[in-house]
Scaffold this motif. Structure first.
Motif, PDB file in Angstrom:
ATOM      1  N   SER A   1     -46.756  12.687 -77.031  1.00  0.00           N
ATOM      2  CA  SER A   1     -47.275  12.356 -75.898  1.00  0.00           C
ATOM      3  C   SER A   1     -46.160  11.182 -75.172  1.00  0.00           C
ATOM      4  O   SER A   1     -46.378  10.749 -74.194  1.00  0.00           O
ATOM      5  CB  SER A   1     -48.644  11.755 -75.917  1.00  0.00           C
ATOM      6  N   ALA A   2     -45.290  10.792 -76.045  1.00  0.00           N
ATOM      7  CA  ALA A   2     -44.376   9.346 -75.813  1.00  0.00           C
ATOM      8  C   ALA A   2     -43.217   9.823 -76.861  1.00  0.00           C
ATOM      9  O   ALA A   2     -43.358  10.127 -77.876  1.00  0.00           O
ATOM     10  CB  ALA A   2     -45.101   8.223 -75.871  1.00  0.00           C
ATOM     11  N   LEU A   3     -42.049   9.414 -76.389  1.00  0.00           N
ATOM     12  CA  LEU A   3     -40.890   9.301 -77.044  1.00  0.00           C
ATOM     13  C   LEU A   3     -39.906   8.118 -76.621  1.00  0.00           C
ATOM     14  O   LEU A   3     -39.929   7.715 -75.443  1.00  0.00           O
ATOM     15  CB  LEU A   3     -40.252  10.698 -76.960  1.00  0.00           C
ATOM     16  N   SER A   4     -39.542   7.461 -77.471  1.00  0.00           N
ATOM     17  CA  SER A   4     -38.905   6.031 -77.319  1.00  0.00           C
ATOM     18  C   SER A   4     -37.478   6.166 -78.116  1.00  0.00           C
ATOM     19  O   SER A   4     -37.691   6.524 -79.289  1.00  0.00           O
ATOM     20  CB  SER A   4     -39.732   4.844 -77.429  1.00  0.00           C
ATOM     21  N   THR A   5     -36.481   5.565 -77.640  1.00  0.00           N
ATOM     22  CA  THR A   5     -35.321   5.527 -78.598  1.00  0.00           C
ATOM     23  C   THR A   5     -34.590   4.244 -78.198  1.00  0.00           C
ATOM     24  O   THR A   5     -34.846   3.650 -77.190  1.00  0.00           O
ATOM     25  CB  THR A   5     -34.300   6.641 -78.298  1.00  0.00           C
ATOM     26  N   VAL A   6     -34.081   3.650 -79.139  1.00  0.00           N
ATOM     27  CA  VAL A   6     -33.032   2.458 -79.315  1.00  0.00           C
ATOM     28  C   VAL A   6     -31.863   2.976 -79.812  1.00  0.00           C
ATOM     29  O   VAL A   6     -31.821   3.073 -81.099  1.00  0.00           O
ATOM     30  CB  VAL A   6     -33.585   1.305 -79.993  1.00  0.00           C
ATOM     31  N   ARG A   7     -30.660   3.035 -78.972  1.00  0.00           N
ATOM     32  CA  ARG A   7     -29.437   3.553 -79.459  1.00  0.00           C
ATOM     33  C   ARG A   7     -28.174   2.826 -78.970  1.00  0.00           C
ATOM     34  O   ARG A   7     -28.279   2.268 -78.019  1.00  0.00           O
ATOM     35  CB  ARG A   7     -29.282   5.117 -79.088  1.00  0.00           C
ATOM     36  N   ALA A   8     -27.221   2.805 -79.858  1.00  0.00           N
ATOM     37  CA  ALA A   8     -25.852   2.352 -79.744  1.00  0.00           C
ATOM     38  C   ALA A   8     -25.307   3.465 -79.015  1.00  0.00           C
ATOM     39  O   ALA A   8     -25.477   4.676 -79.078  1.00  0.00           O
ATOM     40  CB  ALA A   8     -24.958   2.027 -80.841  1.00  0.00           C
ATOM     41  N   ARG A   9     -24.196   3.251 -78.206  1.00  0.00           N
ATOM     42  CA  ARG A   9     -23.231   4.316 -77.554  1.00  0.00           C
ATOM     43  C   ARG A   9     -21.876   3.928 -77.583  1.00  0.00           C
ATOM     44  O   ARG A   9     -21.538   2.506 -77.405  1.00  0.00           O
ATOM     45  CB  ARG A   9     -24.120   4.925 -76.380  1.00  0.00           C
ATOM     46  N   ILE A  10     -21.109   4.865 -77.707  1.00  0.00           N
ATOM     47  CA  ILE A  10     -19.695   4.461 -77.702  1.00  0.00           C
ATOM     48  C   ILE A  10     -19.070   5.603 -76.799  1.00  0.00           C
ATOM     49  O   ILE A  10     -19.403   6.897 -76.967  1.00  0.00           O
ATOM     50  CB  ILE A  10     -18.825   4.366 -78.869  1.00  0.00           C
ATOM     51  N   GLY A  11     -18.012   5.246 -75.811  1.00  0.00           N
ATOM     52  CA  GLY A  11     -17.611   6.227 -75.046  1.00  0.00           C
ATOM     53  C   GLY A  11     -16.035   5.764 -74.635  1.00  0.00           C
ATOM     54  O   GLY A  11     -15.548   4.724 -74.753  1.00  0.00           O
ATOM     55  N   VAL A  12     -15.514   6.940 -73.837  1.00  0.00           N
ATOM     56  CA  VAL A  12     -14.252   6.812 -73.341  1.00  0.00           C
ATOM     57  C   VAL A  12     -14.432   6.848 -71.745  1.00  0.00           C
ATOM     58  O   VAL A  12     -15.010   7.729 -71.348  1.00  0.00           O
ATOM     59  CB  VAL A  12     -13.339   7.779 -73.764  1.00  0.00           C
ATOM     60  N   ALA A  13     -13.749   5.877 -70.799  1.00  0.00           N
ATOM     61  CA  ALA A  13     -13.932   5.837 -69.702  1.00  0.00           C
ATOM     62  C   ALA A  13     -12.606   6.351 -69.099  1.00  0.00           C
ATOM     63  O   ALA A  13     -11.484   6.039 -69.443  1.00  0.00           O
ATOM     64  CB  ALA A  13     -14.011   4.337 -69.120  1.00  0.00           C
ATOM     65  N   MET A  14     -12.877   7.464 -67.904  1.00  0.00           N
ATOM     66  CA  MET A  14     -11.682   7.657 -67.410  1.00  0.00           C
ATOM     67  C   MET A  14     -11.964   7.851 -65.834  1.00  0.00           C
ATOM     68  O   MET A  14     -12.877   8.665 -65.461  1.00  0.00           O
ATOM     69  CB  MET A  14     -11.429   9.132 -67.707  1.00  0.00           C
ATOM     70  N   ASN A  15     -11.479   6.744 -64.917  1.00  0.00           N
ATOM     71  CA  ASN A  15     -11.829   6.444 -63.625  1.00  0.00           C
ATOM     72  C   ASN A  15     -13.232   6.517 -63.592  1.00  0.00           C
ATOM     73  O   ASN A  15     -13.855   5.397 -64.140  1.00  0.00           O
ATOM     74  CB  ASN A  15     -11.238   7.558 -62.800  1.00  0.00           C
ATOM     75  N   ASN A  16     -14.027   7.144 -62.972  1.00  0.00           N
ATOM     76  CA  ASN A  16     -15.359   6.993 -62.639  1.00  0.00           C
ATOM     77  C   ASN A  16     -16.340   7.988 -63.781  1.00  0.00           C
ATOM     78  O   ASN A  16     -17.646   7.891 -63.462  1.00  0.00           O
ATOM     79  CB  ASN A  16     -15.852   7.457 -61.146  1.00  0.00           C
ATOM     80  N   VAL A  17     -15.637   8.557 -64.560  1.00  0.00           N
ATOM     81  CA  VAL A  17     -16.238   9.342 -65.444  1.00  0.00           C
ATOM     82  C   VAL A  17     -16.380   8.620 -67.143  1.00  0.00           C
ATOM     83  O   VAL A  17     -15.408   8.261 -67.502  1.00  0.00           O
ATOM     84  CB  VAL A  17     -15.662  10.552 -65.711  1.00  0.00           C
ATOM     85  N   LEU A  18     -17.443   8.501 -67.625  1.00  0.00           N
ATOM     86  CA  LEU A  18     -17.860   8.128 -68.896  1.00  0.00           C
ATOM     87  C   LEU A  18     -18.312   9.242 -69.771  1.00  0.00           C
ATOM     88  O   LEU A  18     -19.294   9.945 -69.687  1.00  0.00           O
ATOM     89  CB  LEU A  18     -18.748   6.849 -69.059  1.00  0.00           C
ATOM     90  N   LEU A  19     -17.459   9.610 -70.851  1.00  0.00           N
ATOM     91  CA  LEU A  19     -17.746  10.225 -71.875  1.00  0.00           C
ATOM     92  C   LEU A  19     -18.536   9.871 -73.049  1.00  0.00           C
ATOM     93  O   LEU A  19     -17.565   8.903 -73.544  1.00  0.00           O
ATOM     94  CB  LEU A  19     -16.665  11.489 -72.400  1.00  0.00           C
ATOM     95  N   TYR A  20     -19.510  10.040 -73.858  1.00  0.00           N
ATOM     96  CA  TYR A  20     -19.842   9.036 -74.849  1.00  0.00           C
ATOM     97  C   TYR A  20     -20.708   9.793 -75.609  1.00  0.00           C
ATOM     98  O   TYR A  20     -21.325  11.111 -75.566  1.00  0.00           O
ATOM     99  CB  TYR A  20     -21.088   7.909 -74.157  1.00  0.00           C
ATOM    100  N   ALA A  21     -20.772   9.230 -76.826  1.00  0.00           N
ATOM    101  CA  ALA A  21     -21.622   9.650 -78.157  1.00  0.00           C
ATOM    102  C   ALA A  21     -22.592   8.557 -78.606  1.00  0.00           C
ATOM    103  O   ALA A  21     -22.541   7.435 -78.043  1.00  0.00           O
ATOM    104  CB  ALA A  21     -20.824   9.845 -79.209  1.00  0.00           C
ATOM    105  N   THR A  22     -23.891   8.905 -78.770  1.00  0.00           N
ATOM    106  CA  THR A  22     -24.945   7.937 -78.927  1.00  0.00           C
ATOM    107  C   THR A  22     -25.663   8.273 -80.198  1.00  0.00           C
ATOM    108  O   THR A  22     -25.761   9.251 -80.579  1.00  0.00           O
ATOM    109  CB  THR A  22     -25.813   7.919 -77.616  1.00  0.00           C
ATOM    110  N   GLY A  23     -26.368   6.991 -80.871  1.00  0.00           N
ATOM    111  CA  GLY A  23     -26.995   7.482 -81.860  1.00  0.00           C
ATOM    112  C   GLY A  23     -27.868   6.077 -82.243  1.00  0.00           C
ATOM    113  O   GLY A  23     -27.493   4.947 -81.994  1.00  0.00           O
ATOM    114  N   GLY A  24     -29.015   6.189 -82.875  1.00  0.00           N
ATOM    115  CA  GLY A  24     -29.982   5.277 -83.228  1.00  0.00           C
ATOM    116  C   GLY A  24     -31.322   5.614 -83.882  1.00  0.00           C
ATOM    117  O   GLY A  24     -31.653   6.819 -84.163  1.00  0.00           O
ATOM    118  N   ALA A  25     -32.405   4.629 -83.576  1.00  0.00           N
ATOM    119  CA  ALA A  25     -33.648   4.800 -83.920  1.00  0.00           C
ATOM    120  C   ALA A  25     -34.557   5.741 -83.029  1.00  0.00           C
ATOM    121  O   ALA A  25     -34.211   5.497 -81.684  1.00  0.00           O
ATOM    122  CB  ALA A  25     -34.256   3.566 -84.262  1.00  0.00           C
ATOM    123  N   ALA A  26     -35.454   6.584 -83.298  1.00  0.00           N
ATOM    124  CA  ALA A  26     -36.591   7.072 -82.312  1.00  0.00           C
ATOM    125  C   ALA A  26     -37.797   6.812 -82.773  1.00  0.00           C
ATOM    126  O   ALA A  26     -38.057   6.472 -84.129  1.00  0.00           O
ATOM    127  CB  ALA A  26     -36.253   8.439 -82.480  1.00  0.00           C
TER     128      ALA A  26
END
Length: 159
Positions: free
Chosen positions: A54-79
């Motif tokens: 009935s509910a889902l929450s996460t707290v995650r770090a993310r790291i990414g590469v920005a290219m002009n207006n686009v950000l590609l990222y990976a994320t991970g943490g607690a759920a």
């Protein structure tokens, strides 16, 4: 699922580091027929099981590469997942009937981990849209499913 996200990020050159959290209302249901066992030995009965997240929450770090207006990222943490599970015998006898299966239902917040990939596109200095995939694995045991695959989209506003 529907919910909200909050967080922050910093950018150094093309590298973006961030921290984000989210809380989502969900209505994810499932059911199956299982044969309980202890140490791989069947216990002689079959159960109809059902579960609902009935509910889902996460707290995650993310790291990414920005290219002009686009950000590609990976994320991970607690759920954290709010889930309810219940079972009855195949014959339809509910729990606690004449001492049969004294406790085969429950509801609780369960911890886990979440990891995924995403892409975000900034269409103005303050607004962006994103799409992401998250794999969530719930820690612990129970009759409910322990894995959730999530594909979601969102709109973000930066203050």
């Amino acid at each position: 699922m529907i919910g909200g996200t909050f967080g922050g990020q910093i950018q150094q050159g093309h590298v973006v580091l961030g921290l984000e959290g989210d809380l989502d209302w969900a209505n994810i249901k499932g059911s199956s027929v299982v044969t309980p066992s202890i140490l791989g030995i069947g216990q002689g009965g079959t159960l109809n099981t059902s579960s609902n997240i009935s509910a889902l929450s996460t707290v995650r770090a993310r790291i990414g590469v920005a290219m002009n207006n686009v950000l590609l990222y990976a994320t991970g943490g607690a759920a954290f997942v709010k889930s309810t599970a219940s079972a009855s015998t195949v014959a339809g006898v509910p729990c606690s009937t004449l001492g049969v299966l004294p406790d085969c239902s429950g509801s609780s917040w369960r911890p886990g981990i979440s990891a995924g990939l995403g892409v975000e596109y900034g269409f103005t200095p303050n607004w962006s849209v994103k799409g992401e995939y998250l794999y969530t694995k719930i820690v612990g045991t129970g009759v409910s499913s322990d894995r959730v695959n999530i594909v979601r989209g969102g709109v973000n506003y930066r203050f």
